[in-house]
Design a protein around this motif. Structure first.
Motif, PDB file in Angstrom:
ATOM      1  N   ALA A   1       9.749  -3.055   5.527  1.00 56.57           N
ATOM      2  CA  ALA A   1      10.550  -2.023   5.740  1.00 56.57           C
ATOM      3  C   ALA A   1      10.207  -1.456   7.020  1.00 56.57           C
TER       4      ALA A   1
ATOM      5  N   THR B   1       6.705   0.740   8.129  1.00 53.39           N
ATOM      6  CA  THR B   1       5.287   0.220   7.456  1.00 53.39           C
ATOM      7  C   THR B   1       4.317  -0.463   8.465  1.00 53.39           C
TER       8      THR B   1
ATOM      9  N   ALA C   1       3.211   1.204   3.563  1.00 56.26           N
ATOM     10  CA  ALA C   1       3.634   2.410   4.163  1.00 56.26           C
ATOM     11  C   ALA C   1       2.691   3.300   4.197  1.00 56.26           C
TER      12      ALA C   1
ATOM     13  N   GLN D   1       4.839  -2.027  -0.280  1.00 56.98           N
ATOM     14  CA  GLN D   1       5.997  -2.700  -0.355  1.00 56.98           C
ATOM     15  C   GLN D   1       6.004  -3.859  -1.447  1.00 56.98           C
TER      16      GLN D   1
ATOM     17  N   TRP E   1      13.346   3.630   3.138  1.00 57.39           N
ATOM     18  CA  TRP E   1      12.644   3.056   2.297  1.00 57.39           C
ATOM     19  C   TRP E   1      13.155   2.976   0.926  1.00 57.39           C
TER      20      TRP E   1
ATOM     21  N   TRP F   1       8.573  -0.390  -4.373  1.00 59.64           N
ATOM     22  CA  TRP F   1       7.246   0.341  -3.893  1.00 59.64           C
ATOM     23  C   TRP F   1       6.090   0.186  -4.989  1.00 59.64           C
TER      24      TRP F   1
END
Length: 302
Positions: free
Chosen positions: A200, A203, A224, A256, A283, A288
């Motif tokens: 993502a 990150t 992240a 992630q 996100w 997650w």
């Protein structure tokens, strides 16, 4: 008069019906395949998370392993300061809010390098007899005595000061072909360099750099948030004055799991002890895993 065959209009209607049916089957099949792949990717990444956490626990629980008493201190390292930390008289330190993204964790651990007998140690008792302790990093048993041809670091059992390896009541650690304990200084940090395209936006890769290495080696991708806190037995803090009060390291990760999803969902927006998380709007399209746990430190008592 009876009509034979079918008209062009009827043929076109049949073709249209078949085309619609085939299209529906195709799209249903494609959705099924996509969901199967996505679920498989989730499962794979859940396993990857556990592998990562096992590796991190091993490294962090070993902080102070084989470290003499004069280095059992807490440092306040600068971001990107592995060389300076390795040359300091410290066993652990955290650099907070670094430009690379998140916190950076620094520590010493004689078991962090993966040479053959890494993680092994021995005890020479008061009568001079040697007993094997620990296990290799590969989980194999250790040799019955310190290996010849490897450099050893020996500590007095009571004071943890550097001692003669032939002295009684001595702890014996192997350093492989390394000659200095500074060669076992470690830095965990984030970097956006060579981030996989599946990750993502916003990150990072989590890297592990050992003293002497030019760059860190990737441990995990699509991270992240990476934050670390000290735990003194009562509270979580960014400052420890006396290492005797340090009980654990609080590890906080937002990772992630899997690729981009078709349906958005709100990601976690904060940790229990490591603060709030600034959410990137993108996100919402990813799944997650929030990790927050204490890693006890048992090798740093003076």
């Amino acid at each position: 008069m009876r009509r034979k065959g079918i008209t062009l209009v009827e043929l076109l209607v049949v073709i249209a019906i078949v085309a619609l049916s085939a299209g529906g089957i195709f799209f249903a099949y494609r959705s099924l395949v996509r969901e199967t792949i996505r679920q498989s990717l989730f499962a794979k990444n859940e396993q990857d998370v556990e592998v990562l956490l096992t590796s991190l626990r091993k490294d962090l629980q070993g902080i102070g392993f084989g470290v003499p008493v004069d280095r059992l201190n807490v440092d306040t390292p600068a971001c990107g300061g592995l060389t300076a930390f390795a040359g300091s008289n410290s066993v652990v330190g955290i650099a907070f809010n670094c430009p690379s993204g998140g916190d950076e964790l620094y520590f010493l651990n004689l078991a962090t390098r993966s040479f053959r007998n890494s993680g092994c140690w021995w005890v020479r008792d008061g009568s001079g007899n040697i007993a094997t302790q620990g296990r290799r990093w590969t989980l194999e048993g250790c040799p019955s005595s310190p290996p010849t041809g490897e450099n050893l670091l020996c500590l007095d059992m009571a004071s943890k000061a550097v001692a003669n390896c032939n002295s009684p009541n001595t702890l014996i650690f192997t350093m492989g072909n390394r000659t200095s304990i500074s060669d076992f200084a470690v830095r965990y940090y984030l970097s956006s360099t060579n981030l996989p395209k599946e990750c993502a936006p916003g990150t990072f890769n989590l890297l592990k750099q050992v003293s002497g290495d030019a760059v860190g080696q990737p441990i995990a991708s699509c991270i992240a948030v990476f934050r670390v806190r000290y735990y003194d037995g009562q509270s979580y803090t960014t400052n420890i004055d006396d290492i005797d009060n340090l009980r654990a390291i609080r590890l906080c990760l937002l990772m992630q799991v899997g690729g981009r999803m078709d349906t958005p969902m709100d990601p976690p927006n904060g940790f229990e002890q490591c603060g709030d998380i600034t959410i990137n709007p993108e996100w919402r399209w990813y799944r997650w895993k929030l990790v927050e746990e204490d890693i006890p430190l048992r090798n740093i008592r003076k």
